[in-house]
Design a protein around this motif. Structure first.
Motif, PDB file in Angstrom:
ATOM      1  N   PRO A 298      11.705  14.835  -4.234  1.00  0.00           N
ATOM      2  CA  PRO A 298      10.544  15.068  -3.362  1.00  0.00           C
ATOM      3  C   PRO A 298       9.246  15.254  -4.137  1.00  0.00           C
ATOM      4  N   GLY A 299       9.320  15.893  -5.290  1.00  0.00           N
ATOM      5  CA  GLY A 299       8.115  16.162  -6.061  1.00  0.00           C
ATOM      6  C   GLY A 299       7.471  14.927  -6.641  1.00  0.00           C
ATOM      7  N   GLU A 300       8.193  13.812  -6.678  1.00  0.00           N
ATOM      8  CA  GLU A 300       7.652  12.569  -7.219  1.00  0.00           C
ATOM      9  C   GLU A 300       6.976  11.706  -6.153  1.00  0.00           C
ATOM     10  N   ARG A 301       7.086  12.109  -4.894  1.00  0.00           N
ATOM     11  CA  ARG A 301       6.462  11.322  -3.826  1.00  0.00           C
ATOM     12  C   ARG A 301       4.961  11.591  -3.764  1.00  0.00           C
ATOM     13  N   LEU A 302       4.228  10.583  -3.323  1.00  0.00           N
ATOM     14  CA  LEU A 302       2.796  10.754  -3.101  1.00  0.00           C
ATOM     15  C   LEU A 302       2.563  11.746  -1.970  1.00  0.00           C
ATOM     16  N   THR A 303       1.480  12.480  -2.051  1.00  0.00           N
ATOM     17  CA  THR A 303       1.038  13.280  -0.917  1.00  0.00           C
ATOM     18  C   THR A 303       0.305  12.374   0.065  1.00  0.00           C
ATOM     19  N   THR A 304       0.071  12.868   1.269  1.00  0.00           N
ATOM     20  CA  THR A 304      -0.669  12.060   2.240  1.00  0.00           C
ATOM     21  C   THR A 304      -2.093  11.800   1.754  1.00  0.00           C
ATOM     22  N   ALA A 305      -2.676  12.752   1.029  1.00  0.00           N
ATOM     23  CA  ALA A 305      -4.015  12.541   0.472  1.00  0.00           C
ATOM     24  C   ALA A 305      -4.013  11.380  -0.504  1.00  0.00           C
ATOM     25  N   GLU A 306      -2.981  11.302  -1.333  1.00  0.00           N
ATOM     26  CA  GLU A 306      -2.899  10.229  -2.320  1.00  0.00           C
ATOM     27  C   GLU A 306      -2.579   8.889  -1.662  1.00  0.00           C
ATOM     28  N   VAL A 307      -1.790   8.922  -0.597  1.00  0.00           N
ATOM     29  CA  VAL A 307      -1.479   7.670   0.099  1.00  0.00           C
ATOM     30  C   VAL A 307      -2.747   7.028   0.649  1.00  0.00           C
ATOM     31  N   LEU A 308      -3.633   7.850   1.191  1.00  0.00           N
ATOM     32  CA  LEU A 308      -4.842   7.319   1.832  1.00  0.00           C
ATOM     33  C   LEU A 308      -5.746   6.554   0.874  1.00  0.00           C
ATOM     34  N   ILE A 309      -5.665   6.826  -0.407  1.00  0.00           N
ATOM     35  CA  ILE A 309      -6.514   6.116  -1.364  1.00  0.00           C
ATOM     36  C   ILE A 309      -5.712   5.140  -2.219  1.00  0.00           C
ATOM     37  N   HIS A 310      -4.508   4.797  -1.761  1.00  0.00           N
ATOM     38  CA  HIS A 310      -3.703   3.835  -2.505  1.00  0.00           C
ATOM     39  C   HIS A 310      -4.367   2.458  -2.470  1.00  0.00           C
ATOM     40  N   PRO A 311      -4.320   1.704  -3.569  1.00  0.00           N
ATOM     41  CA  PRO A 311      -4.986   0.389  -3.615  1.00  0.00           C
ATOM     42  C   PRO A 311      -4.504  -0.611  -2.566  1.00  0.00           C
ATOM     43  N   TRP A 312      -3.303  -0.404  -2.014  1.00  0.00           N
ATOM     44  CA  TRP A 312      -2.812  -1.343  -0.998  1.00  0.00           C
ATOM     45  C   TRP A 312      -3.749  -1.434   0.189  1.00  0.00           C
ATOM     46  N   PHE A 313      -4.479  -0.362   0.474  1.00  0.00           N
ATOM     47  CA  PHE A 313      -5.372  -0.347   1.631  1.00  0.00           C
ATOM     48  C   PHE A 313      -6.710  -1.031   1.353  1.00  0.00           C
ATOM     49  N   ASN A 314      -7.025  -1.328   0.126  1.00  0.00           N
ATOM     50  CA  ASN A 314      -8.335  -1.888  -0.200  1.00  0.00           C
ATOM     51  C   ASN A 314      -8.598  -3.163   0.580  1.00  0.00           C
ATOM     52  N   GLY A 315      -9.709  -3.137   1.347  1.00  0.00           N
ATOM     53  CA  GLY A 315     -10.094  -4.312   2.113  1.00  0.00           C
ATOM     54  C   GLY A 315      -9.354  -4.484   3.410  1.00  0.00           C
ATOM     55  N   ASN A 316      -8.382  -3.600   3.691  1.00  0.00           N
ATOM     56  CA  ASN A 316      -7.575  -3.762   4.892  1.00  0.00           C
ATOM     57  C   ASN A 316      -7.850  -2.718   5.957  1.00  0.00           C
ATOM     58  N   THR A 317      -8.663  -1.729   5.652  1.00  0.00           N
ATOM     59  CA  THR A 317      -9.007  -0.731   6.657  1.00  0.00           C
ATOM     60  C   THR A 317     -10.512  -0.552   6.679  1.00  0.00           C
TER      61      THR A 317
END
Length: 347
Positions: A298-317
């Motif tokens: 569990p400690g290795e998972r991204l937090t929701t804060a970190e998910v929101l700035i993940h590069p996958w979202f770039n240009g898509n939201t």
């Protein structure tokens, strides 16, 4: 029938009304005869209240009236009714709770500021034994939409998933952990199915402080995290939520759950091992995000804060830039699991 205005139960409301006696909700026909979530679904999932006019036949009684509202029970959503505000001509959804439970069920709303990806309470009517909580109507849920679509293209999935994570992040910021987090919990608020909202907070867990340790083992089997299956061991509620987000994203992109089996014991064994397949065709950034969420530790998972700035979202939201400004980066044993039986497996 007299009406008494009471103190505001949630922010932004003008009060709720108490009636001297309940008018029982009779058995009435649904607003729409098409099922939105039964078996294999059509390619155009709709909401049970997707604009069909109120209608009754000669073999049924008319809709029940509660104050200014006409209610029609939804057969596929226990405890939920479609509602027509006769004063404003507005269609809503109504959830019915026992009087002894309703304040606890809606308590989380008093902790949250308004958020565009979380459904708001519009009105509350109190009877002698029941509380009628009115919310915005919806246009179908994400589970139905993904299943009918088979899988979503990455550009669409990123727009929708960003809204999902935004709602969960907003809850985490004020100490609310979402219970039973899954695709079905998110509904479309528009007919074009571009805007998603969390449909309710009834199953949430409210933290007393910064510690998010939990022991509850309630949830849908397909979405439960490995640490919950250990039984009798506390786990991080926020980390468990991010695992569920990983299951949601995988299902959106692949069209099936990452861990699935009709036998619960076999399913839980697969979840404990934490091994899953990423099919060809997913972008490197999508693979990165999935692997960052579906991690056994569990400690290795991204937090929701970190998910929101993940590069996958770039240009898509449309709101990625705003999200980056808001996010502060500083910032069961198997037999004991209470399983939801309505979450059928994707084929």
């Amino acid at each position: 029938m007299s009406v008494q205005l009471l103190q505001n139960p949630v922010p932004g409301r003008h009060g709720h009304k108490r009636f001297d006696a309940d008018e029982p909700v009779t058995s009435c026909p649904r607003l729409s005869e098409s099922s939105a979530d039964a078996g294999l679904l059509s390619s155009s999932p709709g909401s049970p209240v997707s604009g069909a006019p109120l209608s009754v036949t000669s073999t049924h009684q008319g809709p029940a009236r509660i104050g200014q509202y006409l209610l029609v029970p939804l057969t596929d959503r226990p405890g939920v009714h479609s509602a027509l505000d006769m004063d404003r001509g507005e269609e809503l959804l109504c959830k019915v709770f026992d009087m002894g439970q309703y304040q606890e069920k809606i308590r989380a709303y008093s902790m949250l500021s308004s958020h565009k990806n979380i459904i708001q309470i519009k009105d509350i009517v109190l009877g002698e034994s029941k509380a009628y909580v009115f919310q915005e109507k919806d246009f179908g849920d994400m589970h139905t939409f993904v299943k009918s679509s088979k899988r979503l293209p990455e550009d669409l999935a990123s727009k929708l998933f960003h809204q999902v994570v935004s709602a969960v992040y907003h809850c985490h910021q004020v100490g609310i952990i979402l219970g039973d987090l899954k695709l079905r919990k998110f509904v479309f608020s528009d007919e074009k199915r571009a805007q998603l909202k969390l449909e309710g907070l009834e199953d949430c867990h409210i933290l007393r402080g910064e510690d998010d340790s939990m022991f509850e083992t309630h949830g849908c089997p397909a979405y439960v995290s490995p640490e919950i299956l250990n039984g009798g061991v506390c786990y991080s509620g926020k980390h468990a939520n991010t695992w569920s987000l990983g299951v949601m994203l995988y299902t959106m992109l692949v069209g099936r759950y990452p861990f699935h089996d009709p036998d619960p014991a076999t399913l839980f064994s697969k979840i404990r091992r934490g091994t899953y397949c990423l099919p060809d065709g997913l972008s490197l950034r999508a693979r990165c995000l999935l692997r960052s969420l579906l991690r056994k530790d569990p400690g290795e998972r991204l937090t929701t804060a970190e998910v929101l700035i993940h590069p996958w979202f770039n240009g898509n939201t449309q709101d990625t830039g705003k999200a980056e400004q808001e996010v502060n980066l500083g910032e069961q044993t198997v037999p004991q699991i209470e399983m939801e039986q309505d979450e059928d497996f994707f084929s």
